[in-house]
Design a protein around this motif. Sequence first.
Motif, PDB file in Angstrom:
ATOM      1  N   SER A 106      -0.784  10.860  -5.045  1.00  0.00           N
ATOM      2  CA  SER A 106      -1.595  10.800  -3.831  1.00  0.00           C
ATOM      3  C   SER A 106      -2.455   9.546  -3.813  1.00  0.00           C
ATOM      4  CB  SER A 106      -2.477  12.049  -3.728  1.00  0.00           C
ATOM      5  OG  SER A 106      -3.393  11.935  -2.685  1.00  0.00           O
ATOM      6  N   VAL A 107      -3.082   9.256  -4.938  1.00  0.00           N
ATOM      7  CA  VAL A 107      -3.906   8.054  -5.041  1.00  0.00           C
ATOM      8  C   VAL A 107      -3.041   6.806  -4.868  1.00  0.00           C
ATOM      9  CG1 VAL A 107      -5.470   6.769  -6.540  1.00  0.00           C
ATOM     10  CG2 VAL A 107      -5.491   9.260  -6.560  1.00  0.00           C
ATOM     11  N   PHE A 108      -1.870   6.823  -5.477  1.00  0.00           N
ATOM     12  CA  PHE A 108      -0.960   5.678  -5.447  1.00  0.00           C
ATOM     13  C   PHE A 108      -0.510   5.370  -4.016  1.00  0.00           C
ATOM     14  CE2 PHE A 108       3.242   3.714  -5.879  1.00  0.00           C
ATOM     15  CZ  PHE A 108       2.980   2.705  -6.788  1.00  0.00           C
ATOM     16  N   VAL A 109      -0.061   6.385  -3.295  1.00  0.00           N
ATOM     17  CA  VAL A 109       0.450   6.193  -1.933  1.00  0.00           C
ATOM     18  C   VAL A 109      -0.674   5.772  -0.986  1.00  0.00           C
ATOM     19  CG1 VAL A 109       1.508   7.347   0.053  1.00  0.00           C
ATOM     20  CG2 VAL A 109       2.370   7.774  -2.262  1.00  0.00           C
ATOM     21  N   SER A 110      -1.816   6.426  -1.084  1.00  0.00           N
ATOM     22  CA  SER A 110      -2.938   6.101  -0.216  1.00  0.00           C
ATOM     23  C   SER A 110      -3.383   4.661  -0.411  1.00  0.00           C
ATOM     24  CB  SER A 110      -4.102   7.053  -0.492  1.00  0.00           C
ATOM     25  OG  SER A 110      -5.209   6.739   0.316  1.00  0.00           O
ATOM     26  N   ALA A 111      -3.366   4.196  -1.655  1.00  0.00           N
ATOM     27  CA  ALA A 111      -3.762   2.818  -1.937  1.00  0.00           C
ATOM     28  C   ALA A 111      -2.785   1.822  -1.321  1.00  0.00           C
ATOM     29  CB  ALA A 111      -3.847   2.596  -3.447  1.00  0.00           C
ATOM     30  N   SER A 166      -8.309   5.559 -11.606  1.00  0.00           N
ATOM     31  CA  SER A 166      -8.691   4.271 -11.035  1.00  0.00           C
ATOM     32  C   SER A 166      -7.568   3.251 -11.151  1.00  0.00           C
ATOM     33  CB  SER A 166      -9.957   3.742 -11.734  1.00  0.00           C
ATOM     34  OG  SER A 166     -11.050   4.601 -11.513  1.00  0.00           O
ATOM     35  N   ILE A 167      -6.840   3.288 -12.264  1.00  0.00           N
ATOM     36  CA  ILE A 167      -5.732   2.348 -12.445  1.00  0.00           C
ATOM     37  C   ILE A 167      -4.680   2.540 -11.366  1.00  0.00           C
ATOM     38  CG2 ILE A 167      -3.819   1.692 -13.963  1.00  0.00           C
ATOM     39  CD1 ILE A 167      -5.635   2.340 -16.336  1.00  0.00           C
ATOM     40  N   LEU A 168      -4.309   3.796 -11.103  1.00  0.00           N
ATOM     41  CA  LEU A 168      -3.290   4.073 -10.088  1.00  0.00           C
ATOM     42  C   LEU A 168      -3.794   3.798  -8.677  1.00  0.00           C
ATOM     43  CD1 LEU A 168      -1.640   7.329 -11.483  1.00  0.00           C
ATOM     44  CD2 LEU A 168      -0.725   5.010 -11.481  1.00  0.00           C
ATOM     45  N   GLU A 169      -5.112   3.801  -8.509  1.00  0.00           N
ATOM     46  CA  GLU A 169      -5.668   3.478  -7.199  1.00  0.00           C
ATOM     47  C   GLU A 169      -5.628   1.979  -6.955  1.00  0.00           C
ATOM     48  OE1 GLU A 169      -9.864   3.865  -4.689  1.00  0.00           O
ATOM     49  OE2 GLU A 169      -9.657   4.823  -6.648  1.00  0.00           O
ATOM     50  N   TYR A 170      -5.881   1.196  -7.994  1.00  0.00           N
ATOM     51  CA  TYR A 170      -6.004  -0.245  -7.815  1.00  0.00           C
ATOM     52  C   TYR A 170      -4.714  -1.016  -8.040  1.00  0.00           C
ATOM     53  CZ  TYR A 170     -11.052   0.344  -7.547  1.00  0.00           C
ATOM     54  OH  TYR A 170     -12.311   0.704  -7.152  1.00  0.00           O
ATOM     55  N   ALA A 171      -3.828  -0.502  -8.875  1.00  0.00           N
ATOM     56  CA  ALA A 171      -2.596  -1.239  -9.170  1.00  0.00           C
ATOM     57  C   ALA A 171      -1.766  -1.519  -7.913  1.00  0.00           C
ATOM     58  CB  ALA A 171      -1.767  -0.482 -10.204  1.00  0.00           C
ATOM     59  N   PRO A 172      -1.489  -0.525  -7.062  1.00  0.00           N
ATOM     60  CA  PRO A 172      -0.717  -0.835  -5.855  1.00  0.00           C
ATOM     61  C   PRO A 172      -1.465  -1.730  -4.880  1.00  0.00           C
ATOM     62  CG  PRO A 172      -1.499   1.430  -5.799  1.00  0.00           C
ATOM     63  CD  PRO A 172      -1.764   0.924  -7.174  1.00  0.00           C
ATOM     64  N   ILE A 173      -2.798  -1.654  -4.873  1.00  0.00           N
ATOM     65  CA  ILE A 173      -3.570  -2.551  -4.023  1.00  0.00           C
ATOM     66  C   ILE A 173      -3.339  -3.985  -4.465  1.00  0.00           C
ATOM     67  CG2 ILE A 173      -5.891  -3.221  -3.283  1.00  0.00           C
ATOM     68  CD1 ILE A 173      -6.736  -0.336  -3.606  1.00  0.00           C
TER      69      ILE A 173
END
Length: 401
Positions: A104-109, A48-55
């Motif tokens: 993958s989560v990081f780039v998609s976000a 979740s952190i890697l999903e939200y941090a780039p956002i």
Amino acid sequence: MLYQNRTFRIILFSDVMQQLAIWIRNMALLFFVMEQTNGNKVAVSLLSILEYAPIFIFSIVGGVLADRWNPKRTMIASDLLSAASIGVIMLMLANDWWEALYVSVFVSAIVSQFSQPSSAKVFKRHIREDQVPAAVGLSQSLSSLFLILGPIVGTAIYQWAGITASLLVLPVLFLLSAAALTMLPKDDKPKERSNASLKSDLTSGYRFVMAEKSLLRLFLTFAFIGLAAGLVQPLEIFIVTERLGLSKENVQWFATADGIGLLLGSLLAALLPKLLQAKYLLPLALAFLGITFIVEGSSIWPLVTGAFRFANGMLLAVLNTAVASFVIAKIPDGMVGKVNGLMTPLFIGATLLGTGVSGLLATSIGLVPVYLIAAAVCLISVLPSLKVHFQRSDTAASHKA
């Protein structure tokens, strides 16, 4: 009729493909990381952190650029980049570097922060204002339908063929979305050349929000809700395995209950647009959300937990439709991207803060106390929400794109 609007049908199909891809990815990564780390709560929270941090980092820039760039081209490019990122991840996975799944989560976000505000711009320009609530409600309804199917399909693919097959599906879905978006009409609005810097555009967006008192209160409310959501989000699978005593695969059924609630709530908002103008809709939704966290955290009965997940999803769908309709229909065209770009990182930043401490808190004080803390935060958020009005003020009316 709204269904006769070709732009609406194309955006709807694209949203469905993207949401299905996201949920297949989320379920596969969740199960895979739990297996690789033996259910480590911190490792799950890291997803979740890697999903939200780039956002949090890119949303502001994405919102400003959405007001400058061609929205059609931006959305197509985002889908193509998402598909390409999955290919890179599969190459890394083939070399036994499973941690690359986090990338993958990081780039998609990151890419989603350029696509989402552009989609709002397309709705703003090609759908009549009186049809926006129905369009947003129906869009969320079909997305919610695949939100229900996504966890089931994602779990089935992962159990049947593993992580590789789950990843192989994703580029296909993103490419189908990109292909549909190529059929969007050309932007008939003259392209605005702006000599202003990104800093100037950000400043103008900030000033607009500060002048709009309802938006300002809405921002504060979202910050509280983001914090509460961040606290509980990484722990939902542990509610299933520890509180309810079920296997981790059963998390899909609780996600399904939530999805059915979202589906029915979105349909309700689309069919009854006047409901979105209810004065106390927002505070009631927030108070109920707090109650939901209390029940979900303390319940040891699967049916009770599932019922509250369903009711929670239904009410939040109505709320989300109200907020999205307000931003698309009532915010001036030149401010849609900026408002989205400022609202999203505030919410995500608060969510990231909650997610960052979620695993550590659950390990030290237990699951139930963390859910009670989240409930208290929701109840606090009721206070600023009492004076949020989903009508356009004179200040907003005076701003032009």
